[in-house]
Design a protein around this motif. Sequence first.
Motif: not given
Length: 148
Positions: A87-111
């Motif tokens: 696990e230390p070789y993985l980058p810092e994990q996203l929080s639930e809120d950050e993940l939701v925000e990224i998913v929402d942006k991608a959904i909007a971006e893809a229309g």
Amino acid sequence: MSLKAQINDDVKQAMRSGEKERLKTLRMITAAIKQREIDERVELDDAQVLAVVEKMIKQRRESADQYREADRPELAEAEEAEIRILEPYLPEQLSEDELVEIVDKAIAEAGASEMSAMGQVMGLLKPRVQGRADMGEVSRLVRSRLAG
């Protein structure tokens, strides 16, 4: 320093300090990296090395679950110990809120507004969250967002 160089340095450090379990796991990583480089005839970059590490962690999680179901807790614990080394070789994990925000942006971006656009949304998300979130969880989140 590249991720591959960091792993190789950690192998040397584990050898010097006599950490047998850590050394064994790190050697498995280097073997998997070398095998993929030989198979594909390329030098792996950090993103590709990260993919190898993620795959190894996923395999160990699945194995640990199967061992627990088979009432073999000692084997499950061994798999989980390897996960803690990886696990230390993985980058810092996203929080639930950050993940939701990224998913929402991608959904909007893809229309996207329905499930038929799931592949397109996941295609946008993979490079953004790889190594920082469990892709199974990302998929469930996208599915729930597109379903309504």
